[in-house]
Design a protein around this motif. Structure first.
Motif, PDB file in Angstrom:
ATOM      1  N   VAL A  37       0.856  -1.185   0.000  1.00 57.32           N
ATOM      2  CA  VAL A  37       0.000   0.000   0.000  1.00 57.32           C
ATOM      3  C   VAL A  37       0.890   1.233   0.000  1.00 57.32           C
ATOM      4  N   LEU A  39       1.047   5.283   0.588  1.00 57.13           N
ATOM      5  CA  LEU A  39       0.367   6.391   1.262  1.00 57.13           C
ATOM      6  C   LEU A  39       1.159   7.677   1.111  1.00 57.13           C
ATOM      7  N   LYS A  52       5.703   3.566   0.844  1.00 55.98           N
ATOM      8  CA  LYS A  52       5.132   2.303   0.402  1.00 55.98           C
ATOM      9  C   LYS A  52       5.357   1.268   1.495  1.00 55.98           C
ATOM     10  N   ASN A  75      -5.206  10.863   1.119  1.00 56.32           N
ATOM     11  CA  ASN A  75      -5.071   9.425   0.897  1.00 56.32           C
ATOM     12  C   ASN A  75      -6.402   8.768   0.558  1.00 56.32           C
ATOM     13  N   ALA A  78      -6.082   5.544  -1.567  1.00 55.02           N
ATOM     14  CA  ALA A  78      -5.471   4.455  -0.802  1.00 55.02           C
ATOM     15  C   ALA A  78      -6.451   3.897   0.226  1.00 55.02           C
TER      16      ALA A  78
END
Length: 112
Positions: A37, A39, A52, A75, A78
């Motif tokens: 993920v 951010l 990451k 975000n 995400a």
């Protein structure tokens, strides 16, 4: 804002992003899956960074509150991705017959 501590590094990110990242990390570890993920965050010096996170079994991740008054990094995408992954891993899929099973069924005839 929350501190996210991963390995030996800590970054600042929004409350929702931090909380969902920790939740997803736990679910991935529990189910034996892994993911990454990305951010938007703030580094130690307060500069905007992109972080990451690789998540899976053995991930050491911690979220902690902060009194920072800085604006939270954006975000939204995400967070939406993480919510989708959590739903995919925790909500059972519906059972649907395959095309082969559907087409091979005998036609129904009512005996009147």
């Amino acid at each position: 804002m929350k501190h996210l501590t991963y390995a030996d590094r800590s970054v600042l990110t929004g409350d929702e992003a931090a909380d969902i990242l920790v939740e997803l990390s736990a679910i991935l570890a529990e189910t034996g899956h892994a993911d990454s993920v990305t951010l938007n965050a703030l580094g130690d010096d307060g500069d905007a960074i992109v972080a990451k996170f690789v998540l899976g079994t053995g991930t050491n991740l911690m979220s902690a509150s902060t009194t920072s008054q800085l604006p939270e990094p954006e975000n939204r995408e995400a967070v939406a991705y993480m919510n989708e992954q959590i739903a995919r891993l925790t909500i059972p899929a519906a059972a649907v017959p395959s095309d082969d099973e559907w087409h091979s069924a005998e036609p129904f005839e009512a005996n009147l």
